[in-house]
Design a protein around this motif. Structure first.
Motif, short mmCIF file in Angstrom:
data_model
loop_
_atom_site.label_atom_id
_atom_site.label_comp_id
_atom_site.label_asym_id
_atom_site.label_seq_id
_atom_site.Cartn_x
_atom_site.Cartn_y
_atom_site.Cartn_z
N ALA A 11 -40.92 4.28 -4.44
CA ALA A 11 -40.78 5.68 -4.04
C ALA A 11 -41.44 6.65 -5.01
O ALA A 11 -41.92 7.71 -4.59
N ILE A 12 -41.49 6.32 -6.28
CA ILE A 12 -42.04 7.24 -7.27
C ILE A 12 -43.49 6.92 -7.60
O ILE A 12 -44.37 7.78 -7.53
N GLU A 31 -44.42 -2.96 -3.08
CA GLU A 31 -43.32 -3.81 -3.52
C GLU A 31 -43.22 -5.08 -2.68
O GLU A 31 -42.95 -6.15 -3.19
N HIS A 32 -43.42 -4.94 -1.36
CA HIS A 32 -43.28 -6.09 -0.46
C HIS A 32 -43.94 -5.75 0.87
O HIS A 32 -43.96 -4.59 1.29
#
Length: 196
Positions: free
Chosen positions: A80-81, A86-87
Motif C-alpha cells: 500500500a505504501i 507482493e503476490h
C-alpha cells in the motif's frame, strides 16, 4: 496483444517468512490456477513482471520447469505504501478460450459548450473476449454531448470477437450540468436565516 514470456520457478515454501525471502531476491510469489488443475505455486522475476503488468489484461506465457502455460493476471497485490508487488494470482487460459475481463474506457472529443461535467460511471467495461485477443482499451467519442446525455454499454464499439459481459443499457458515461456557485451561496444564506 502480444504474449510476454517469463521464466518461473516452482516453490515449496509458503507463509510470510518465505514470501519475504522471495521478495528480497527481487522475485514475486505467485499462484497459477484454473482448468481444474491443482494450484501451482511459483516465483516470477519481479522487474519483468512489474513491467508486464503495466498493460491491462496482459497475456503471459510462463515457463514452469520446461512447460509453457498461458495465463492472465486475476489478482495483483501491491504494498500500500511502497507499491512493490507482493503476490499475483494467475489464471490459466488456452488459445481460443473466452475469458471475462474489464477493459479500460477512454474518451475523445469535447463536450458541448457550457459548464458540463463528464462522469465516468464505469472506468472499465466488463467484456468477454478470446484470451489471446483481449483489447487493450476502448475509446468512445463524447463530442458534442450535452447535460443529461449518457453513453450506454451498447453504444461503445467493440472489436470483433468481443461481447459485453454487462446489460446493454448499463450507463458507462454520463454528462452532468455543473452546479452554479451562486445556488450554493443562496442555500447557505437561507440556512443562516433559518437558524436566526
Amino acid at each position: 496483444m502480444a504474449e510476454i514470456k517469463l521464466a518461473a520457478e516452482s516453490r515449496a515454501e509458503f507463509g510470510k517468512g518465505a514470501a519475504r525471502r522471495i521478495r528480497r531476491e527481487n522475485k514475486v510469489p505467485a499462484v497459477v490456477y484454473g482448468h481444474g488443475n491443482e494450484p501451482a505455486h511459483i516465483t516470477l522475476p519481479g522487474h519483468e513482471l512489474n513491467l508486464a503488468l503495466r498493460q491491462s489484461n496482459v497475456l503471459l506465457a510462463i515457463d514452469i520447469e520446461g512447460k509453457s502455460e498461458l495465463v492472465i493476471p486475476k489478482a495483483v497485490q501491491r504494498d500500500a505504501i511502497k507499491g512493490f508487488l507482493e503476490h499475483v494470482d494467475l489464471l490459466l487460459v488456452k488459445r481460443g478460450e473466452k475469458v471475462n475481463v474489464e477493459i479500460p474506457v477512454y474518451t475523445e472529443g469535447e463536450l458541448a459548450p457550457g459548464s458540463n461535467l463528464l462522469e465516468h460511471v464505469l472506468n472499465a467495461l466488463p467484456v468477454e473476449a478470446e484470451a489471446t485477443h483481449i483489447p487493450e482499451s476502448l475509446t468512445v467519442s463524447i463530442a458534442g454531448l450535452d447535460a443529461g446525455a449518457s453513453v450506454l454499454a451498447k453504444d461503445i464499439p467493440l472489436p470483433s470477437g468481443t461481447t459485453l459481459a454487462v446489460e446493454d443499457d448499463t450507463v458507462v458515461l454520463q454528462v452532468l450540468a455543473a452546479q452554479a456557485e451562486e445556488a450554493a451561496a443562496d442555500s447557505a444564506e437561507g440556512d443562516a436565516a433559518a437558524e436566526a
